[in-house]
Enzyme design. Structure first.
Site, PDB file in Angstrom:
ATOM      1  N   LYS A   1       0.854  -1.207   0.000  1.00  0.00           N
ATOM      2  CA  LYS A   1       0.000   0.000   0.000  1.00  0.00           C
ATOM      3  C   LYS A   1       0.885   1.252   0.000  1.00  0.00           C
ATOM      4  O   LYS A   1       1.837   1.310  -0.754  1.00  0.00           O
ATOM      5  CB  LYS A   1      -0.999  -0.048   1.155  1.00  0.00           C
ATOM      6  CG  LYS A   1      -1.789  -1.372   1.141  1.00  0.00           C
ATOM      7  CD  LYS A   1      -2.930  -1.409   2.104  1.00  0.00           C
ATOM      8  CE  LYS A   1      -3.645  -2.755   1.996  1.00  0.00           C
ATOM      9  NZ  LYS A   1      -4.808  -2.866   2.838  1.00  0.00           N
TER      10      LYS A   1
ATOM     11  N   HIS B   1      -8.802  -3.280  -6.218  1.00  0.00           N
ATOM     12  CA  HIS B   1      -8.668  -3.310  -4.754  1.00  0.00           C
ATOM     13  C   HIS B   1      -9.720  -2.399  -4.118  1.00  0.00           C
ATOM     14  O   HIS B   1     -10.011  -1.324  -4.641  1.00  0.00           O
ATOM     15  CB  HIS B   1      -7.256  -2.882  -4.335  1.00  0.00           C
ATOM     16  CG  HIS B   1      -6.996  -3.168  -2.884  1.00  0.00           C
ATOM     17  ND1 HIS B   1      -7.469  -2.355  -1.873  1.00  0.00           N
ATOM     18  CD2 HIS B   1      -6.359  -4.193  -2.274  1.00  0.00           C
ATOM     19  CE1 HIS B   1      -7.115  -2.870  -0.707  1.00  0.00           C
ATOM     20  NE2 HIS B   1      -6.451  -3.986  -0.920  1.00  0.00           N
TER      21      HIS B   1
ATOM     22  N   GLU C   1     -11.428 -10.340  -0.915  1.00  0.00           N
ATOM     23  CA  GLU C   1     -11.020  -9.579   0.269  1.00  0.00           C
ATOM     24  C   GLU C   1     -12.223  -8.834   0.839  1.00  0.00           C
ATOM     25  O   GLU C   1     -12.541  -7.720   0.387  1.00  0.00           O
ATOM     26  CB  GLU C   1      -9.953  -8.553  -0.108  1.00  0.00           C
ATOM     27  CG  GLU C   1      -8.697  -9.133  -0.703  1.00  0.00           C
ATOM     28  CD  GLU C   1      -7.554  -8.136  -0.620  1.00  0.00           C
ATOM     29  OE1 GLU C   1      -6.599  -8.427   0.106  1.00  0.00           O
ATOM     30  OE2 GLU C   1      -7.633  -7.069  -1.255  1.00  0.00           O
TER      31      GLU C   1
ATOM     32  N   GLY D   1      -7.333  -4.823   7.177  1.00  0.00           N
ATOM     33  CA  GLY D   1      -6.665  -3.913   8.108  1.00  0.00           C
ATOM     34  C   GLY D   1      -7.281  -3.880   9.498  1.00  0.00           C
ATOM     35  O   GLY D   1      -7.050  -2.956  10.270  1.00  0.00           O
TER      36      GLY D   1
HETATM   37  P1  PGA Z   1      -4.589  -6.421   5.377  1.00  0.00           P
HETATM   38  O1  PGA Z   1      -4.777  -5.897   3.879  1.00  0.00           O
HETATM   39  O2  PGA Z   1      -3.781  -7.683   5.311  1.00  0.00           O
HETATM   40  O3  PGA Z   1      -3.870  -5.302   6.089  1.00  0.00           O
HETATM   41  O4  PGA Z   1      -5.946  -6.668   5.936  1.00  0.00           O
HETATM   42  C1  PGA Z   1      -5.059  -6.783   2.833  1.00  0.00           C
HETATM   43  C2  PGA Z   1      -5.274  -6.034   1.546  1.00  0.00           C
HETATM   44  O5  PGA Z   1      -5.884  -4.961   1.568  1.00  0.00           O
HETATM   45  O6  PGA Z   1      -4.825  -6.496   0.472  1.00  0.00           O
END
Ligand code: PGA
Length: 230
Positions: free
Chosen positions: A8, A82, A151, A157
């Site tokens: 990110k 995403h 996801e 997150g």
């Molecule tokens: P995360 O993010 O592992 O921090 O939950 C995953 C993503 O957004 O690809």
């Protein structure tokens, strides 16, 4: 087994190079590793992919990068769809499908992300499937370099992933529509990767926060290798 790291808006070029150097000290033979750093940290490397790019070779799209900038680093992998781009950067499905077509035309490996919001999840499984299907509109599901990542937005997150049953249920549904590798993403970490990778129809993971520490990411790869040997 595919294990992908999405940095990110984290890490500098130097940090990314150090990260890859650490990663390369371990045996990665049976695992497909992908690393998506910010574009300022692009380097020419087999693992590196782009988190985003504009569907254009070059042109007037202030703040964006196009194919020309990716080609400079021989990058041929990209994340598309995403949820942070859909929901924070307001990318809508028609544009996402256009982006998909462009990078398909240029033969990119595409990790295509889908996932429902908490509001949709609360409405039940049928609504979730309907929502996910909408996020697949205009996408060539037969594309041989397509990898899908499920996801759920409410698990990204947060430190707490979707439950085993929830992942199993949705992955089964998605696999009945798309016969391509299917990753799970959303708070995958050292503590839960083993049980997640053991779920039927999970072909790998897309990891955000927990991938930022290379030692954690290496631990996750080591766990994935053990599972593969079972
Ligand atoms: P995360 O993010 O592992 O921090 O939950 C995953 C993503 O957004 O690809």
């Amino acid at each position: 087994m595919i294990i992908a790291a999405n940095f990110k808006t984290n890490k500098t070029r130097k940090e990314t190079i150090d990260y890859l150097n650490e990663l390369k000290k371990i045996d990665l033979k049976n695992i497909t590793v992908r690393v998506f750093p910010p574009s300022t940290a692009f380097i020419e490397d087999e693992f590196i992919g782009a988190q985003n790019a504009y569907p254009i070779i070059n042109g007037a799209f202030t703040g964006e990068i196009g194919l020309e900038q990716l080609n400079e680093f021989n990058i041929n992998k990209i994340l598309i769809g995403h949820s942070e781009r859909r929901l924070i950067l307001n990318e809508f499905q028609e544009f996402i499908a256009k982006k998909f077509e462009f990078f398909k035309k240029h033969n990119f490996e595409i990790i295509y992300c889908i996932g429902e919001t908490i509001e949709i999840r609360k409405k039940g499984i049928d609504e979730v499937i309907k929502y996910l299907k909408k996020e697949l509109e205009g996408i060539d599901l037969e594309y041989e370099k397509l990898i899908v990542a499920y996801e759920p937005v409410w698990a990204i997150g947060r430190g707490v992933s979707a439950s085993i049953d929830e992942i199993e249920e949705i992955h089964k549904e998605i696999k009945s529509i798309i016969n391509r590798p299917l990753l799970y993403g959303g708070s995958v970490k050292v503590e839960n990767i083993k049980e997640i990778l053991q779920i039927k129809n999970v072909d790998g993971v897309l990891v955000g926060s927990a991938s930022l520490d290379v030692n954690n990411f290496i631990k996750m790869i080591e766990i994935a290798k053990e599972i593969k040997c079972l």
